[in-house]
Design a protein around this motif. Structure first.
Motif, PDB file in Angstrom:
ATOM      1  N   GLN A 157       0.820  -1.201   0.000  1.00 48.53           N
ATOM      2  CA  GLN A 157       0.000   0.000   0.000  1.00 48.53           C
ATOM      3  C   GLN A 157       0.862   1.263   0.000  1.00 48.53           C
ATOM      4  N   MET A 158       2.079   1.128   0.487  1.00 53.73           N
ATOM      5  CA  MET A 158       2.952   2.308   0.555  1.00 53.73           C
ATOM      6  C   MET A 158       3.849   2.460  -0.673  1.00 53.73           C
ATOM      7  N   CYS A 159       3.652   1.599  -1.685  1.00 55.91           N
ATOM      8  CA  CYS A 159       4.464   1.718  -2.907  1.00 55.91           C
ATOM      9  C   CYS A 159       3.970   2.915  -3.721  1.00 55.91           C
ATOM     10  N   ASN A 160       4.893   3.603  -4.355  1.00 59.62           N
ATOM     11  CA  ASN A 160       4.490   4.849  -5.021  1.00 59.62           C
ATOM     12  C   ASN A 160       4.088   4.672  -6.480  1.00 59.62           C
ATOM     13  N   ASP A 161       4.051   3.441  -7.003  1.00 56.62           N
ATOM     14  CA  ASP A 161       3.674   3.303  -8.421  1.00 56.62           C
ATOM     15  C   ASP A 161       2.159   3.414  -8.591  1.00 56.62           C
ATOM     16  N   ASP A 162       1.764   3.864  -9.772  1.00 56.63           N
ATOM     17  CA  ASP A 162       0.338   4.123 -10.018  1.00 56.63           C
ATOM     18  C   ASP A 162      -0.323   2.879 -10.582  1.00 56.63           C
ATOM     19  N   ARG A 163      -1.327   2.392  -9.890  1.00 55.54           N
ATOM     20  CA  ARG A 163      -1.959   1.139 -10.323  1.00 55.54           C
ATOM     21  C   ARG A 163      -2.763   1.309 -11.617  1.00 55.54           C
ATOM     22  N   ASP A 164      -3.126   2.552 -11.923  1.00 56.26           N
ATOM     23  CA  ASP A 164      -4.017   2.759 -13.072  1.00 56.26           C
ATOM     24  C   ASP A 164      -3.294   3.161 -14.348  1.00 56.26           C
ATOM     25  N   VAL A 165      -1.992   3.279 -14.273  1.00 52.49           N
ATOM     26  CA  VAL A 165      -1.264   3.748 -15.459  1.00 52.49           C
ATOM     27  C   VAL A 165      -0.360   2.642 -15.980  1.00 52.49           C
ATOM     28  N   PHE A 166      -0.581   2.243 -17.200  1.00 50.94           N
ATOM     29  CA  PHE A 166       0.314   1.259 -17.804  1.00 50.94           C
ATOM     30  C   PHE A 166       1.539   2.024 -18.310  1.00 50.94           C
ATOM     31  N   PRO A 167       2.697   1.685 -17.799  1.00 47.67           N
ATOM     32  CA  PRO A 167       3.865   2.515 -18.108  1.00 47.67           C
ATOM     33  C   PRO A 167       4.357   2.332 -19.535  1.00 47.67           C
ATOM     34  N   LYS A 168       5.127   3.300 -19.975  1.00 41.02           N
ATOM     35  CA  LYS A 168       5.740   3.211 -21.294  1.00 41.02           C
ATOM     36  C   LYS A 168       6.852   2.173 -21.242  1.00 41.02           C
ATOM     37  N   LEU A 169       6.819   1.228 -22.166  1.00 41.63           N
ATOM     38  CA  LEU A 169       7.808   0.150 -22.089  1.00 41.63           C
ATOM     39  C   LEU A 169       9.028   0.497 -22.936  1.00 41.63           C
ATOM     40  N   THR A 170      10.065   0.938 -22.272  1.00 43.65           N
ATOM     41  CA  THR A 170      11.310   1.250 -22.967  1.00 43.65           C
ATOM     42  C   THR A 170      12.286   0.092 -22.759  1.00 43.65           C
ATOM     43  N   ASP A 171      13.449   0.168 -23.417  1.00 43.40           N
ATOM     44  CA  ASP A 171      14.435  -0.911 -23.270  1.00 43.40           C
ATOM     45  C   ASP A 171      14.922  -1.040 -21.832  1.00 43.40           C
ATOM     46  N   ASP A 172      15.057   0.131 -21.195  1.00 38.88           N
ATOM     47  CA  ASP A 172      15.557   0.085 -19.821  1.00 38.88           C
ATOM     48  C   ASP A 172      14.414   0.181 -18.810  1.00 38.88           C
ATOM     49  N   PHE A 173      13.238  -0.310 -19.243  1.00 33.58           N
ATOM     50  CA  PHE A 173      12.044  -0.189 -18.400  1.00 33.58           C
ATOM     51  C   PHE A 173      12.285  -0.746 -16.990  1.00 33.58           C
ATOM     52  N   ALA A 174      12.869  -1.950 -16.938  1.00 33.57           N
ATOM     53  CA  ALA A 174      12.978  -2.627 -15.639  1.00 33.57           C
ATOM     54  C   ALA A 174      13.812  -1.813 -14.663  1.00 33.57           C
ATOM     55  N   ILE A 175      14.902  -1.261 -15.152  1.00 28.97           N
ATOM     56  CA  ILE A 175      15.769  -0.526 -14.219  1.00 28.97           C
ATOM     57  C   ILE A 175      15.221   0.878 -13.934  1.00 28.97           C
ATOM     58  N   ARG A 176      14.595   1.489 -14.925  1.00 26.33           N
ATOM     59  CA  ARG A 176      13.961   2.803 -14.716  1.00 26.33           C
ATOM     60  C   ARG A 176      12.895   2.708 -13.621  1.00 26.33           C
ATOM     61  N   GLN A 177      12.157   1.610 -13.742  1.00 22.07           N
ATOM     62  CA  GLN A 177      11.085   1.387 -12.782  1.00 22.07           C
ATOM     63  C   GLN A 177      11.665   1.297 -11.359  1.00 22.07           C
ATOM     64  N   LEU A 178      12.790   0.596 -11.281  1.00 23.67           N
ATOM     65  CA  LEU A 178      13.433   0.474  -9.972  1.00 23.67           C
ATOM     66  C   LEU A 178      13.919   1.836  -9.490  1.00 23.67           C
ATOM     67  N   TYR A 179      14.419   2.610 -10.412  1.00 20.35           N
ATOM     68  CA  TYR A 179      14.955   3.921 -10.043  1.00 20.35           C
ATOM     69  C   TYR A 179      13.851   4.846  -9.525  1.00 20.35           C
ATOM     70  N   ASP A 180      12.667   4.695 -10.129  1.00 20.77           N
ATOM     71  CA  ASP A 180      11.574   5.598  -9.767  1.00 20.77           C
ATOM     72  C   ASP A 180      10.819   5.185  -8.502  1.00 20.77           C
ATOM     73  N   CYS A 181      10.985   3.963  -8.094  1.00 19.72           N
ATOM     74  CA  CYS A 181      10.147   3.483  -6.989  1.00 19.72           C
ATOM     75  C   CYS A 181      10.702   3.944  -5.642  1.00 19.72           C
ATOM     76  N   ASN A 182       9.846   3.874  -4.626  1.00 15.94           N
ATOM     77  CA  ASN A 182      10.336   4.246  -3.283  1.00 15.94           C
ATOM     78  C   ASN A 182      10.930   3.048  -2.562  1.00 15.94           C
ATOM     79  N   TRP A 183      10.509   1.836  -2.952  1.00 13.87           N
ATOM     80  CA  TRP A 183      11.164   0.643  -2.434  1.00 13.87           C
ATOM     81  C   TRP A 183      10.786  -0.550  -3.284  1.00 13.87           C
ATOM     82  N   ILE A 184      11.510  -1.622  -3.095  1.00 17.15           N
ATOM     83  CA  ILE A 184      11.280  -2.823  -3.901  1.00 17.15           C
ATOM     84  C   ILE A 184      10.695  -3.890  -2.978  1.00 17.15           C
ATOM     85  N   VAL A 185       9.621  -4.523  -3.440  1.00 21.95           N
ATOM     86  CA  VAL A 185       9.003  -5.570  -2.619  1.00 21.95           C
ATOM     87  C   VAL A 185       9.044  -6.878  -3.398  1.00 21.95           C
ATOM     88  N   VAL A 186       9.681  -7.889  -2.830  1.00 22.63           N
ATOM     89  CA  VAL A 186       9.762  -9.177  -3.535  1.00 22.63           C
ATOM     90  C   VAL A 186       9.325 -10.318  -2.631  1.00 22.63           C
TER      91      VAL A 186
END
Ligand SMILES: Cc1ncc(C[n+]2csc(CCOP(=O)(O)OP(=O)(O)O)c2C)c(N)n1
Ligand SMILES: [Mg+2]
Length: 1013
Positions: A798-827
């Motif tokens: 619930q405290m993750c900052n990604d938007d559940r309603d927005v499908f992100p733009k899929l770039t080549d570096d999507f996976a790492i960009r996503q990590l860079y933009d997040c407030n934390w990683i949950v696995v």
């Protein structure tokens, strides 16, 4: 020395025996006649030595020391007594009346005069004991009557414990007014004599009053260590010890001026802005500066500070020396934010500054750790950061790096984290070798009086648990404050233990500058309004002493005012606010000059077969000779060796591979938490214990390679809030360390919720500070009842900052960009290889984010939950999502359902699927990285199985677990074209049932739902 100890020790029991049977001494009225036995009673074993009670034992020790030096130093009766005691004469028989000494006749005719001599000797001894008790009373309780409160209204409640000191109370000790001019030998437990070993009682009392009952109250007699007690006595009792030369007084005045005029300047310019001013405790600034000066002189190069709101801007300006314009511009509401994140208000931001200390002529780095509003939460964070800095510079004794913690009186007494932090102070893997605590004790907390806010007399009593000396000081006496701080710094740098300075002061304004204190504390504030400012008093005193002239004083004041005015003018030019300039822990080598990651890629995280084999062998062996391990552990190691032979890893071995390989690559790894060394589930065994030699241990992880980084694994105290804060602070100091905190069971993290909410999830957004801390949270429904099942993934998600309603733009570096933009990683990893990769990725990423890992319990030993070395070799990496690789994937068009799941339920689902013969009908897809959500990979799956319906299956209850987070994101991925069904437990209040049968029934029901096509 040894002989002394043994003899005194031998005397000890006698002393206690004497105490037990002797009557309590009646409380005497002043100068009451003393009752002595006129003649000797028949000797019994203890009544014959009534002088050996507990109170007199110190006096006895005195005599004993003196006797050891030279038997002639003591009266003959003592000489005989010590000779007898040393010769092993039994209790009661060692003492001989002076009557019987020196071969004196025992004839009846000489009895009256001899009886008189005996009475005199007894009185002499008793009077000395009385004086000794009086001295001790000052040492123990002098602070009760010290004039600590500038307002004179203090209501410290000592539960009516008598503080019988002063001339008027000598009768309490059996002394009379007529004794006041008698000379008494001083015990070695006092320093009031200076160069003299005996003083008249009147002078003894006068000097004790000066030492213990003026503006300083010293609490220290609970300390067990004699050397430490003596050290403190010497610092406060030595006559005229509190002396300052002219230069020191002028420096102090200068600091008081800065402190006072800074607040006045802010008040003039921004009278309606909150700043939580220091008015009423202006001497805090010279207090801190004195501590820093003395510490710098004794070799400290870095001071890490944590503090609350009160006076923070002043500390930034006048202690850390943040540029004034940078502070003033923060009051400008039009300032635009230049950094990412939401930023924080000015009195929460941190700071880092290296400067020359003028007193020591040495460079010193000062950092103030950014903190949330949650009072005291920063305490253990500061400790962790301090520990890390000590660790990285090899400062094993805390000689180069130290911490200072500031507290408010209400918060210090009220917040449990204070206690938790104190308990870390002397633990080998957590000690910072002494913290100086400074309490701004303004005798109020917001609107609450101390009598409603704490049950202890002082706000500082919590510090007594670690035997820290506590120096109370009237903050209206800057010289006393300065002296106390000097002693505190010397204490810390001598004994490397905590110490508390309690600045007893007042708060001139309301809680903040717009609050009205008269609503709730009318009388106190009437008194405060009459209180002359401390600077004014002090300046008058120094002008009176000729230390400074009135004109000079005015000049210093106007010079500082001008400095403020000039900075104010410059602050108008600032248009942009850089939170980055308020960073408490910069990592200059890790980022580019602009504070950006050096690249945006993450190397693959696999390692070579040889490395896997080598680390596996270490994990399976005892790398030192003649070390006997437990038989059960031999079996565990053998099991590991077998796995290595088969090129397999279980969870523990996977973790070993991750830690071992990082260590080998030079990354420090620190794992901390309750029972982590063995592992709560007895799976880890990172510390081996010799079964025959006490405390002999071996940490095989430190034998991986000669040039490896050190591995720290440490069982923590039973604290979550304190220890998680500590590890977060540790991780703050350097990006090149894998710092992990493991909860015993995941649900225990909630007692550290404040650290998670205020620091970990939002720290970067508020303070532009990255942190790579890893939380290991055992999670899973195993039928063990509600308390040990859930690490509450829903809260983290619930405290993750990604938007559940927005499908992100899929770039080549999507996976790492996503990590860079997040407030934390949950696995939530389902196999050891993925756990291995995610730990390694944490360090190989070019930036740092907190990592939350839900870790397994039963999977630790699950035969299917093993990974092949193949999944950890070069070329492999962390899998954010693991697709189905069974029959369903070979004919995707025919698949009727995709079950998305995460973690352990995967094994339940695949077993059930096989049992039902539905391997081709249902695809089971594991989402291993829940956040940031692998939109790209989920889309691949939904595209692959176009005819399948979608289901989320979890073992947790519907209102808990992962469902609420995952479902909307899957729906966003498929553009809401298909429903997402749910299989799992129903909504519930508790995380799990306590009944095993119900547990299994619930599991079966959710599996039935999952495969009900
Ligand atoms: C954990 C926590 N609870 C409540 C508060 C709200 N609060 C802010 S200041 C304050 C009073 C603090 O009193 P004290 O510690 O004596 O510091 P002072 O303001 O007097 O300097 C309170 C209750 C808070 N900031 N943190
Ligand atoms: Mg207060």
């Amino acid at each position: 020395m040894y002989r002394l100890r043994t003899t005194v020790a031998r005397l000890g029991p006698i002393a206690h025996a004497g105490q037990n049977i002797s009557q309590p001494r009646p409380l005497r009225v002043r100068a009451a006649p003393r009752t002595f036995e006129p003649t000797r009673r028949p000797i019994t074993s203890v009544s014959a030595e009534p002088f050996l009670n507990a109170t007199s034992s110190n006096y006895l020790e005195e005599m004993y020391y003196a006797w050891l030096e030279n038997p002639k130093n003591v009266h003959k009766s003592w000489d005989v007594f010590f000779r007898n005691a040393n010769a092993g004469v039994p209790p009661g028989l060692a003492y001989q009346s002076p009557l019987h000494l020196n071969g004196m006749s025992q004839g009846a005719e000489s009895a009256p005069s001899l009886l008189g001599a005996e009475a005199n000797t007894k009185k002499l001894v008793a009077d000395h004991l009385a004086v000794h008790s009086l001295i001790r009373a000052y040492q123990v309780r002098g602070h009760h009557i010290a004039k600590l409160d500038p307002l004179g209204i203090s209501c410290v409640d000592f539960d009516d414990a008598p503080c019988a000191v002063g001339f008027q109370n000598v009768g309490f000790y059996g002394l009379a007014d007529s004794d006041l001019d008698k000379v008494f030998r001083l015990p070695t437990t006092t320093f009031i004599g200076g160069g003299e070993s005996a003083l008249p009682l009147r002078e003894i009392i006068r000097r004790l009053e000066l030492a213990y009952c003026q503006h300083i109250g010293v609490e220290f007699m609970f300390i067990n260590d004699v050397e430490q007690c003596q050290w403190i006595r010497q610092k406060f009792e030595t006559p005229d010890i509190m002396q300052f030369n002219v230069a020191e007084k002028r420096t102090l005045l200068g600091r008081m001026i800065r402190s006072t005029r800074f607040e006045e300047f802010l008040q003039r310019k921004w009278s309606s802005e909150k700043r939580f001013g220091l008015e009423g405790c202006e001497s805090l600034i010279p207090a801190l500066k004195t501590i820093i000066d003395i510490s710098s002189q004794s070799g400290v190069e870095s001071v890490i500070m944590g503090m609350p709101h009160r006076g923070r801007l002043n500390v930034l300006a006048n202690v850390i020396r943040k540029e004034l314009e940078q502070i003033f511009c923060q009051f400008d509401s039009k300032l635009e934010a230049a950094d990412e994140g939401s930023g924080d208000v000015k009195y929460h931001l941190g700071m880092y500054h290296k400067r020359m200390n003028r007193v020591s002529d040495k460079y010193i780095t000062l950092s103030l750790v950014a903190n949330p509003s949650h009072l005291e939460a920063v305490d253990s964070v500061v400790q962790g950061k301090t520990k890390a800095e000590q660790f990285y510079c090899g400062d094993t004794e805390g000689k180069r790096v130290m911490s200072i913690l500031l507290h408010g009186d209400a918060a210090f007494a009220g917040q449990g984290i204070v206690y938790e932090t104190f308990h870390l102070s002397d633990l080998p893997s957590y000690t910072t070798h002494g913290t100086i605590h400074v309490v701004v004790n303004n005798q109020i907390g917001f609107t609450t009086d101390p009598r409603m806010a704490r049950s202890s007399p002082y706000p500082t009593d919590v510090a007594r648990v670690v035997n820290a000396p506590i120096f109370h000081v009237n903050a209206d006496d800057p010289e006393a404050v300065m002296y106390v701080c000097k002693v505190a710094a010397e204490w810390r740098n001598t004994f490397h233990k905590d110490v508390v300075v309690d600045l007893v002061c007042y708060r001139r304004n309301g809680h903040n500058e717009i609050d009205e204190p008269m609503f709730t504390q009318p009388l106190m504030y009437k008194r405060i309004k009459k209180q002359k400012g401390v600077l004014q008093n002090f300046a008058e005193k120094l002008i009176g002493q000729g230390v400074v002239s009135a004109q000079e004083y005015e000049e210093i004041v106007s010079n500082y005012d001008k400095i403020c005015e000039d900075a104010y003018a410059r602050s108008k030019d600032e248009k942009i606010l850089h939170i980055k300039h308020w960073l408490d822990s910069p990592w200059p080598d890790f980022f580019t000059l602009d504070g950006q990651p050096k690249n945006m890629s993450c190397p693959l995280t696999g390692i070579t077969e040889e490395e896997l084999q080598h680390i596996g062998n270490i994990a399976a062996s005892v790398p030192v000779k003649d070390f006997t391990i437990h038989g059960g552990l031999s079996r565990v190691l053998k099991g590991r060796a077998n796995m290595v032979d088969q090129r397999l890893c279980d969870w523990a071995l996977g973790e070993y591979m991750a830690f071992g390989s990082l260590l080998k690559e030079g990354t420090h790894v620190r794992l901390s938490g309750q029972d982590v060394e063995r592992g709560t589930f007895s799976h880890r065994h990172h510390v081996l214990h010799d079964q025959n030699v006490d405390k002999r241990i071996c940490i095989p992880m430190n034998y991986i390679s000669p040039n490896q980084a050190p591995y720290t694994v440490c069982n923590s105290s039973l604290s979550e809030y304190g220890v998680l804060g500590f590890e977060l602070g540790f991780a703050m100091a350097s990006p090149n360390a894998l710092v992990l905190w493991e909860a015993q069971f995941g649900d225990f993290h909630n007692t550290a919720q404040c650290i998670i909410d205020q620091f970990i999830s939002s720290g970067q957004a508020k303070w532009v500070r990255q942190n790579g801390i890893v939380l290991l949270l055992p999670h899973g429904m195993e039928g063990m009842g509600p308390e040990h099942s859930s690490a509450r993934p829903e809260r983290f998600l619930q405290m993750c900052n990604d938007d559940r309603d927005v499908f992100p733009k899929l770039t080549d570096d999507f996976a790492i960009r996503q990590l860079y933009d997040c407030n934390w990683i949950v696995v939530n990893c389902s196999n050891p290889a993925n756990y291995f990769h995610v730990l390694r990725r944490q360090i190989l990423l070019p930036f740092r984010k907190p990592l939350i890992v839900f870790t397994p319990k039963s999977l630790l030993r699950h035969p299917e939950a093993k990974s092949s070395f193949d999944d950890m070799l070069p070329g492999t990496s962390f899998r954010r999502l693991i697709p189905d690789d069974g029959p369903a994937s070979t004919n995707p068009k025919n698949v009727k359902r995709i079950i998305f799941c995460t973690g352990k339920v995967y094994y339940d689902l695949t077993r059930e699927r096989t049992n039902r013969g539905m391997d081709s009908d249902v695809a089971v897809v594991r989402i291993e990285q829940l956040s940031p959500f692998p939109f790209d990979l989920v889309k691949k799956e939904t595209d692959l199985f176009p005819n399948a319906d979608l289901m989320w299956c979890q073992e947790e209850h519907k209102n808990q677990g992962f469902y609420d987070y995952v479902k909307p994101r899957i729906r966003t991925t498929i553009n809401r074209s298909r429903p997402v069904w749910y299989a799992g437990r129903e909504s519930a209040a508790a995380p799990a049932t306590g009944n095993k049968k119900t547990h299994l029934m619930e599991l079966q029901r959710l599996l039935d739902t999952a495969f009900n096509l």
